[in-house]
Design a protein around this motif. Structure first.
Motif, short mmCIF file in Angstrom:
data_model
loop_
_atom_site.label_atom_id
_atom_site.label_comp_id
_atom_site.label_asym_id
_atom_site.label_seq_id
_atom_site.Cartn_x
_atom_site.Cartn_y
_atom_site.Cartn_z
N MET A 181 0.85 -1.17 0.00
CA MET A 181 0.00 0.00 0.00
C MET A 181 0.90 1.24 0.00
N THR A 182 0.58 2.17 -0.87
CA THR A 182 1.39 3.37 -0.96
C THR A 182 1.09 4.31 0.21
N PHE A 183 2.01 5.22 0.44
CA PHE A 183 1.83 6.19 1.53
C PHE A 183 0.62 7.07 1.28
N ARG A 184 0.42 7.45 0.02
CA ARG A 184 -0.73 8.32 -0.30
C ARG A 184 -2.06 7.62 -0.01
N ARG A 185 -2.16 6.36 -0.38
CA ARG A 185 -3.40 5.60 -0.13
C ARG A 185 -3.60 5.38 1.37
N ALA A 186 -2.53 5.08 2.09
CA ALA A 186 -2.63 4.86 3.53
C ALA A 186 -3.05 6.14 4.25
N SER A 187 -2.50 7.27 3.83
CA SER A 187 -2.88 8.53 4.47
C SER A 187 -4.32 8.91 4.14
N THR A 188 -4.78 8.59 2.94
CA THR A 188 -6.17 8.85 2.58
C THR A 188 -7.11 8.00 3.43
N ILE A 189 -6.78 6.74 3.59
CA ILE A 189 -7.61 5.85 4.41
C ILE A 189 -7.58 6.29 5.88
N ALA A 190 -6.46 6.80 6.34
CA ALA A 190 -6.35 7.24 7.73
C ALA A 190 -7.20 8.49 7.99
N LEU A 191 -7.45 9.29 6.97
CA LEU A 191 -8.25 10.50 7.15
C LEU A 191 -9.75 10.26 7.10
N VAL A 192 -10.18 9.10 6.67
CA VAL A 192 -11.61 8.81 6.54
C VAL A 192 -12.35 8.93 7.88
N PRO A 193 -11.85 8.37 8.99
CA PRO A 193 -12.58 8.53 10.26
C PRO A 193 -12.72 10.00 10.69
N ALA A 194 -11.69 10.78 10.47
CA ALA A 194 -11.77 12.20 10.82
C ALA A 194 -12.79 12.92 9.94
N LEU A 195 -12.85 12.56 8.68
CA LEU A 195 -13.82 13.15 7.77
C LEU A 195 -15.25 12.80 8.17
#
Length: 92
Positions: free
Chosen positions: A1-15
């Motif tokens: 998993m790329t860093f960009r995809r991991a950071s996007t998934i990590a932001l979903v709960p905050a969103l």
């Protein structure tokens, strides 16, 4: 998993938490306007359409814009396209 995809998934709960909080605050503001009268309720509803509705709609619109491109990418992969040849790289 790329860093960009991991950071996007990590932001979903905050969103999601931000969207729920924004919706809850909108409901509270609309209920407060209802206690004041009909005109205030309509003015508050109009204001909330932009202050709450637009920030909630923007991520959904971005997702709706991205989905057709993701479908197109999947259809154009060589393993999914049985008749794929180098001569057809520019065509759909």
């Amino acid at each position: 998993m790329t860093f960009r995809r991991a950071s996007t998934i990590a932001l979903v709960p905050a969103l999601v938490a931000g969207a729920l909080a924004l919706g809850w605050l909108g409901i509270v503001a609309l209920q407060a306007a209802m206690a004041l009268g009909r005109a205030e309720t309509w003015l508050m509803a109009w204001t909330l359409a932009f202050v709450v509705g637009l920030p909630l709609a923007l991520p959904l619109l971005a997702l709706a814009h991205r989905v057709p491109f993701r479908i197109w990418e999947r259809k154009s992969r060589p393993r999914d396209n049985l008749f794929h040849s180098p001569a057809h790289r520019g065509s759909p």
